[in-house]
Enzyme design. Structure first.
Site, PDB file in Angstrom:
ATOM      1  N   ASP A   1       3.703   9.267  -1.923  1.00  0.00           N
ATOM      2  CA  ASP A   1       2.546   8.589  -1.354  1.00  0.00           C
ATOM      3  C   ASP A   1       2.161   7.428  -2.258  1.00  0.00           C
ATOM      4  OD1 ASP A   1       0.438   7.992   0.328  1.00  0.00           O
ATOM      5  OD2 ASP A   1      -0.258  10.064   0.452  1.00  0.00           O
TER       6      ASP A   1
ATOM      7  N   HIS B   1       0.807  -1.223   0.000  1.00  0.00           N
ATOM      8  CA  HIS B   1       0.000   0.000   0.000  1.00  0.00           C
ATOM      9  C   HIS B   1       0.839   1.271   0.000  1.00  0.00           C
ATOM     10  CE1 HIS B   1      -3.992  -1.919   0.665  1.00  0.00           C
ATOM     11  NE2 HIS B   1      -3.229  -2.885   1.164  1.00  0.00           N
TER      12      HIS B   1
END
Length: 733
Positions: free
Chosen positions: A380, A173
């Site tokens: 991110d 993730h």
């Protein structure tokens, strides 16, 4: 169109944290569902019949035994399996290695990586072992295991060892860094090999996927395809599966009267002032300090904008016990104070800073009221805030300013993309967003909303699930079709006359960096002697190595030896070597000059000369550069020697130019013709040069490939250790 997943089998979801928050009030256990993206994304999968979620329930050290037992019972009733960690384990595994080493490294913040990383590496391994034990205890045949995130990157290989035929997948993730950054990690091989225990590995973007595959090539020397790598006899698929949000839920909830009224009230309070909004977990990857500096730069560049906008920045408390985060909070507090002190008036301040956690219910009115959403992390994995903002804009208005270093930027191209390290560039982007014409705002937002409505979190799950089912099916077919059955081992043991033809490198011993370092060990020598001692076994050792090496290593054995891919032969009981062909002249000198030139410009490579071949070895080279050189050399040799009696072969980290017609298939052909009718011929090899043996095998013979490459062999073993294990069975009992 997303393919429908295969008929549901039970999922075992494994993550560092369970999707609940545990608390104890007045002696009673309370479970509160987490509102995080992962919990929301997997709620549908977890809700399927019989599925289980395995993870850490949070700090339970203060609970007595009865409270712990009650907690476990409650969790089990809701389909959750707790993995309890001690306070010390949490400190070293989670805070120490996961967040002190992996998190900053994978986000390219190398100065934040702990200097004493080695201290917590063992705790990381131990925690992954605990999770592996928990999964193995609850595993049932047919279960599909889905492991999540950087906390558990060793887990797939640990599970593969415990559950060899299980279906295992992993999703990361956070970003996967470029190979040049990842290789900084001292335990890089262990992490990569841990992930390769999977059938499927998923990332948010193709960029992360490519960087992972590049690391496999550069650090493990594995040859990869665009979306797969063959490892340990299995196909490991590697894909991009961008996670998303429950778009319909956000559209519906953001349209309620409560949200509409709250958003309208905010706009009324800021009629002359554009609302810029940012919401982030307080983390040094989120770019909040640079964001505030960009506000300062914007006001320096355009003083006339003073009083015409306000940045509402929400910073959710995070990892408050970690000094780096406490330091970040102090630094951000000071910076906001300085910028506000410099530009504020009696009625206006450029930055409204809120250090608090906000519920989704409180965020939605801000999403609806904001004129500009500012999402500028320095790195991110995805960033779902950007997608939440877009989903809530039922009015097709508002501007998204988005860091190009987020996974979301890969999908949301109509946002105003910025380099989060370019403070002046962010300032210009904010000015563009504040002054953007209504028509352009509507155009951009309409496109963004179309995209997130076409790809929701449910599509993410379906896509991953379908790919997982497909690769599981592929690997099961591969396993069923190539596994060496016990009946064949028994047939070898019971054969009246067993003719064993064994390749050496990669079959009996692992490959070594230098050919001279792969000498037979004592255990192998004793195993070969035991095979020779069996009256029904005729042993042949076949190698591409020179006869001098074969004589030095195996001359003392009463076995038939074959060198230079079968050109040289020393029969069993003989002392002299004989040839199985004649030498062709006129090509080797020219080829050697070319190969030496390539060796000179490819550090770590070297040329090995044999009687009927020349080999360019590149096992010790920088992998990616060597692969480019290898392709160039093969093409060059193939073109230059197309009218010569030679052929270009691609072996295991070698390019070989060998005389045409000389190959190991000659050995098998001769043995098939000369052997008794009741002889059982068995050939074992690992490389492309051994495919010639397999091609010449009689119909009732047994061909076995050692390793994970594609092969025409009927059966497959994992590698030298597995080959030796089968050979031991032949001499036992």
């Amino acid at each position: 169109m997303i393919a429908s997943p295969a008929p549901a089998s039970r999922y075992l979801i494994v993550s560092n944290r369970l999707p609940v928050t545990v608390s104890q009030k007045e002696g009673k256990i309370e479970l509160k569902a987490s509102a995080g993206g992962l919990a929301t994304a997997l709620s549908h999968v977890h809700g399927t019949e019989g599925s289980r979620w395995i993870g850490w329930p949070g700090e339970t050290g203060q609970m007595d035994k009865s409270a712990r037992a009650e907690l476990d019972r409650r969790l089990n009733a809701d389909g959750m399996i707790p993995v309890h960690l001690t306070t010390k384990q949490v400190e070293r595994f989670y805070e120490g290695f996961c967040n002190g080493v992996l998190w900053p490294l994978f986000h390219y913040l190398l100065d934040k990586v702990r200097l004493d990383a080695w201290v917590d590496w063992q705790a990381y391994r131990e925690a992954n072992e605990l999770f592996a034990d928990a999964v193995a205890r609850h595993y049932q045949p047919g279960d599909r295991i889905w492991v999540h995130d950087y906390h558990l990157m060793l887990l797939p290989a640990l599970l593969r060892k415990r559950l060899p035929h299980a279906s295992i997948s992993f999703f990361l993730h956070i970003p996967f860094p470029a190979s040049g950054v990842f290789r900084i990690l001292p335990w890089r091989r262990e992490i990569l090999e841990g992930l390769l225990g999977c059938d499927l590995i998923g990332f948010h973007t193709h960029s992360y996927q490519r960087q992972f595959l590049s690391s496999l090539l550069r650090l493990l020397g594995l040859e990869t395809q665009v979306d797969s790598v063959t490892y340990d006899g299995r196909m490991v698929r590697v894909g991009a599966f961008p996670i998303s949000i429950d778009t319909e839920h956000f559209i519906k909830e953001s349209s309620t009267p409560r949200v509409e009224e709250a958003a309208a009230k905010m706009r009324e309070q800021n009629t002359e002032c554009k609302i810029l909004f940012g919401v982030d977990r307080l983390d040094y990857t989120k770019g909040m300090r640079r964001r505030v500096l960009a506000i300062e730069r914007l006001l320096e560049r355009s003083p006339g904008l003073a009083g015409k906008f306000r940045l509402i920045q929400v910073a959710s408390p995070s990892r408050t016990k970690v000094e780096a985060y406490a330091q970040l909070r102090r630094s951000l507090d000071e910076l906001v104070g300085r910028v506000n002190g410099r530009f504020s008036t009696v009625n206006w301040s450029p930055v409204q800073y809120l250090y608090q956690t906000m519920s989704l219910e409180d965020l939605m009115p801000l999403y609806r009221a904001a004129d500009v959403m500012v999402v500028t992390p320095t790195r991110d994995g995805m960033n779902l805030v950007a997608k939440e903002f877009v989903a809530c804009r039922n009015d097709n208005d508002g501007v998204l300013v988005l860091s190009e270093f987020t996974g979301a930027a890969w999908e949301l191209g109509e946002a105003v993309l910025v380099n989060p390290y370019d403070i002046d560039g962010i300032a210009r982007a904010l000015q563009q967003a504040i002054t953007m014409p209504e028509e352009e705002r509507h155009f951009r937002m309409t496109r963004l909303r179309q995209r997130i409505q076409r790809w929701t979190v449910h599509d993410w799950v379906k896509s991953f699930d379908a790919a997982f089912a497909q690769v599981t099916s592929e690997n099961e077919r591969l396993r069923q079709s190539t596994v060496l059955p016990p009946e064949e081992v028994l047939r070898m043991k019971n054969a009246e006359h067993l003719v064993l033809v064994l390749d050496y490198d990669g079959t009996l011993v692992p490959y070594a960096g230098l050919p001279e370092l792969a000498a037979p060990d004592k255990e192998l020598y004793e195993l070969l002697e035991a095979l020779i001692a069996k009256p029904n076994i005729e042993l042949h050792i076949a190698s591409g190595r020179p006869r001098e090496t074969m004589e030095r290593w195996f001359g003392g054995l009463d076995a038939a030896l074959h060198a230079d891919h079968g050109f040289w032969k020393r029969a069993r009981g003989a002392t002299e070597w004989t040839t199985m062909g004649s030498l062709e002249a006129g090509w080797k000198e020219k080829a050697k000059v070319i190969m030496e030139e390539f060796a000179a410009r490819t550090p770590g490579s070297f040329v090995e000369e044999k009687t009927v071949a020349l080999c360019w070895h590149f096992r010790l080279c920088e992998s990616q550069f060597a692969e480019l050189q290898e392709r160039e050399l093969r093409l060059h040799l193939a073109d230059l020697f197309k009218n010569h009696p030679v052929e270009v072969m691609r072996g295991n980290k070698i390019v070989e130019l060998r005389q045409l017609g000389i190959h190991k298939g000659l050995i098998v052909s001769a043995l098939s013709a000369a052997g008794p009718e009741d002889a059982l011929l068995v050939a074992v090899g690992d490389d492309t040069t051994d495919e010639d043996m397999f091609r010449q095998m009689p119909p009732d013979g047994i061909s076995i490939h050692s390793g994970s490459l594609a092969s025409r062999a009927r059966y497959r073993l994992a590698g030298p250790a597995a080959v030796r294990a089968v050979l031991r069975q032949l001499v036992e009992g």
